[in-house]
Write an enzyme that holds these catalytic residues in place. Structure first.
Site, PDB file in Angstrom:
ATOM      1  N   GLY A   1       0.766  -1.239   0.000  1.00 31.29           N
ATOM      2  CA  GLY A   1       0.000   0.000   0.000  1.00 31.29           C
ATOM      3  C   GLY A   1       0.792   1.280   0.000  1.00 31.29           C
ATOM      4  O   GLY A   1       0.216   2.365   0.114  1.00 31.29           O
TER       5      GLY A   1
ATOM      6  N   SER B   1       2.458   8.782   2.548  1.00 31.47           N
ATOM      7  CA  SER B   1       1.477   7.780   2.957  1.00 31.47           C
ATOM      8  C   SER B   1       1.846   7.166   4.301  1.00 31.47           C
ATOM      9  O   SER B   1       3.018   7.082   4.677  1.00 31.47           O
ATOM     10  CB  SER B   1       1.357   6.685   1.890  1.00 31.47           C
ATOM     11  OG  SER B   1       2.568   5.965   1.760  1.00 31.47           O
ATOM     12  N   ILE B   2       0.824   6.741   5.034  1.00 35.37           N
ATOM     13  CA  ILE B   2       1.057   6.083   6.318  1.00 35.37           C
ATOM     14  C   ILE B   2       1.868   4.808   6.114  1.00 35.37           C
ATOM     15  O   ILE B   2       2.734   4.468   6.931  1.00 35.37           O
ATOM     16  CB  ILE B   2      -0.279   5.778   7.019  1.00 35.37           C
ATOM     17  CG1 ILE B   2      -0.989   7.083   7.399  1.00 35.37           C
ATOM     18  CG2 ILE B   2      -0.060   4.923   8.261  1.00 35.37           C
ATOM     19  CD1 ILE B   2      -2.358   6.886   8.029  1.00 35.37           C
TER      20      ILE B   2
ATOM     21  N   ASP C   1      -2.002  -5.781  -7.791  1.00 36.16           N
ATOM     22  CA  ASP C   1      -3.371  -5.292  -7.755  1.00 36.16           C
ATOM     23  C   ASP C   1      -4.129  -6.284  -6.880  1.00 36.16           C
ATOM     24  O   ASP C   1      -4.228  -7.474  -7.224  1.00 36.16           O
ATOM     25  CB  ASP C   1      -3.937  -5.253  -9.173  1.00 36.16           C
ATOM     26  CG  ASP C   1      -5.393  -4.813  -9.229  1.00 36.16           C
ATOM     27  OD1 ASP C   1      -6.064  -4.820  -8.185  1.00 36.16           O
ATOM     28  OD2 ASP C   1      -5.861  -4.487 -10.330  1.00 36.16           O
ATOM     29  N   VAL C   2      -4.647  -5.830  -5.737  1.00 35.83           N
ATOM     30  CA  VAL C   2      -5.245  -6.765  -4.780  1.00 35.83           C
ATOM     31  C   VAL C   2      -6.570  -7.362  -5.264  1.00 35.83           C
ATOM     32  O   VAL C   2      -7.136  -8.219  -4.588  1.00 35.83           O
ATOM     33  CB  VAL C   2      -5.435  -6.111  -3.390  1.00 35.83           C
ATOM     34  CG1 VAL C   2      -4.103  -5.786  -2.760  1.00 35.83           C
ATOM     35  CG2 VAL C   2      -6.335  -4.884  -3.482  1.00 35.83           C
TER      36      VAL C   2
ATOM     37  N   TYR D   1     -17.740   9.982   4.975  1.00 37.75           N
ATOM     38  CA  TYR D   1     -16.831   8.830   4.893  1.00 37.75           C
ATOM     39  C   TYR D   1     -17.553   7.662   4.231  1.00 37.75           C
ATOM     40  O   TYR D   1     -16.942   6.796   3.606  1.00 37.75           O
ATOM     41  CB  TYR D   1     -16.340   8.463   6.298  1.00 37.75           C
ATOM     42  CG  TYR D   1     -15.110   7.592   6.317  1.00 37.75           C
ATOM     43  CD1 TYR D   1     -13.926   8.002   5.708  1.00 37.75           C
ATOM     44  CD2 TYR D   1     -15.119   6.359   6.947  1.00 37.75           C
ATOM     45  CE1 TYR D   1     -12.795   7.207   5.734  1.00 37.75           C
ATOM     46  CE2 TYR D   1     -13.997   5.552   6.978  1.00 37.75           C
ATOM     47  CZ  TYR D   1     -12.839   5.985   6.376  1.00 37.75           C
ATOM     48  OH  TYR D   1     -11.716   5.185   6.404  1.00 37.75           O
TER      49      TYR D   1
ATOM     50  N   LYS E   1     -14.425  -0.403   6.177  1.00 44.30           N
ATOM     51  CA  LYS E   1     -13.531  -0.529   7.331  1.00 44.30           C
ATOM     52  C   LYS E   1     -14.175  -1.374   8.423  1.00 44.30           C
ATOM     53  O   LYS E   1     -13.482  -2.095   9.159  1.00 44.30           O
ATOM     54  CB  LYS E   1     -13.165   0.846   7.872  1.00 44.30           C
ATOM     55  CG  LYS E   1     -12.259   1.664   6.960  1.00 44.30           C
ATOM     56  CD  LYS E   1     -10.908   1.019   6.767  1.00 44.30           C
ATOM     57  CE  LYS E   1      -9.953   1.945   6.002  1.00 44.30           C
ATOM     58  NZ  LYS E   1      -8.634   1.315   5.749  1.00 44.30           N
TER      59      LYS E   1
ATOM     60  N   THR F   1      -2.676  12.913   4.337  1.00 44.00           N
ATOM     61  CA  THR F   1      -2.096  12.146   3.238  1.00 44.00           C
ATOM     62  C   THR F   1      -2.842  12.506   1.960  1.00 44.00           C
ATOM     63  O   THR F   1      -3.938  13.059   1.999  1.00 44.00           O
ATOM     64  CB  THR F   1      -2.222  10.635   3.482  1.00 44.00           C
ATOM     65  OG1 THR F   1      -3.614  10.287   3.498  1.00 44.00           O
ATOM     66  CG2 THR F   1      -1.581  10.236   4.808  1.00 44.00           C
ATOM     67  N   LEU F   2      -2.257  12.160   0.818  1.00 42.16           N
ATOM     68  CA  LEU F   2      -2.919  12.461  -0.450  1.00 42.16           C
ATOM     69  C   LEU F   2      -4.238  11.710  -0.555  1.00 42.16           C
ATOM     70  O   LEU F   2      -5.229  12.228  -1.076  1.00 42.16           O
ATOM     71  CB  LEU F   2      -1.997  12.094  -1.611  1.00 42.16           C
ATOM     72  CG  LEU F   2      -0.739  12.960  -1.771  1.00 42.16           C
ATOM     73  CD1 LEU F   2       0.105  12.459  -2.941  1.00 42.16           C
ATOM     74  CD2 LEU F   2      -1.114  14.426  -1.967  1.00 42.16           C
TER      75      LEU F   2
END
Length: 255
Positions: free
Chosen positions: A12, A18-19, A64-65, A155, A162, A193-194
């Site tokens: 990721g 990014s985190i 690609d997941v 969200y 999530k 983050t972006l």
């Protein structure tokens, strides 16, 4: 050096903000050997440059997941390069931009399917392939958010995804516990983050958390990364199936 001698895959990393990249840096600092995935040729160069900046040789795989064949190739590559692995970081989420604007009610069937596939099922798909390589136990950490359990306006479908991710964490933890593998979620407060900027009203979210969280500030990305390093390390050996909040205490509030 909490992760000295450990080998793990970070899924990721998109860019230096990014985190996932912050977690990679923390894991590297603690002595881990890392492999990375990237999605598509557009990200190959940027992720490769970041990985190279850590020094040494970090395997790099296209993934690609939603593509089972690509995931098979990733873990075949890790088995060939390392023989085994010790940890997996899942930092993958996606929803169509139009699903993250306005109300939840108009969510499309395809938007729902896509968000759940990429953001939730991918953890199970990756774990299916990683667990056989964790021959001496291991740790799996996935990134989640408070919108999984409480309504965060706009969200929307990502909150539903999530929530499914967090349930998956618990069920996976039960399944793989006998193999000495732990599965946990890391619920970070809003971080600049972006990807986060794609959520309508994100700036307002940060202002609300800063004004109300017990620590009266937003969490720093380095704090999230350090918590991830803890969950990946032997220091958290008795913790599994849990969601660890790193949000300056915002989640404890009732109003």
């Amino acid at each position: 050096m909490l992760l000295q001698g450990k080998k793990g895959l970070i899924v990721g990393v998109a860019n230096k903000r990014s985190i996932a990249w912050a977690i990679a840096q923390a894991a590297h600092r603690e002595g881990a050997q890392l492999a990375f995935t990237y999605q598509g040729e557009r990200l190959k160069e940027s992720v490769g440059e970041l990985a190279a900046g850590l020094g040494g040789s970090s395997p790099l795989y296209e993934c690609d997941v939603t593509n089972d064949a690509q995931m098979d190739q990733v873990f075949a590559g890790i088995k060939s390069a390392w023989g085994s692995m010790d940890f997996l970081v899942h930092a993958v989420a996606f929803a169509k931009r139009e699903e993250l604007e306005g109300d939840f009610l108009p969510t499309s069937r395809e938007g729902f399917r896509l968000a759940l596939d990429v953001s939730a099922y991918s953890l199970t798909a990756l774990a299916q392939r990683a667990v056989p390589l964790m021959t001496d136990g291991g740790s799996i950490v996935a990134l989640t958010y408070y919108g999984a359990e409480k309504v965060i306006p706009r969200y929307n479908i990502m909150g539903v995804a999530k929530s499914a991710l967090e349930a998956s964490i618990r069920y996976l933890a039960f399944d793989v516990g006998p193999k000495k593998i732990r599965v946990n979620g890391l619920s970070a407060g809003p971080v600049q983050t972006l990807a986060a900027r794609g959520i309508s009203g994100f700036t307002d979210m940060m202002k609300i958390v800063e004004g109300k969280a017990p620590l009266r500030r937003n969490v720093q990305i380095e704090e999230v990364a350090n918590a991830a390093a803890f969950l990946l390390s032997p220091l958290s050996s008795g913790i599994t199936g849990e969601i660890l909040y790193v949000d300056c205490g915002y989640n404890i509030l009732g109003m």
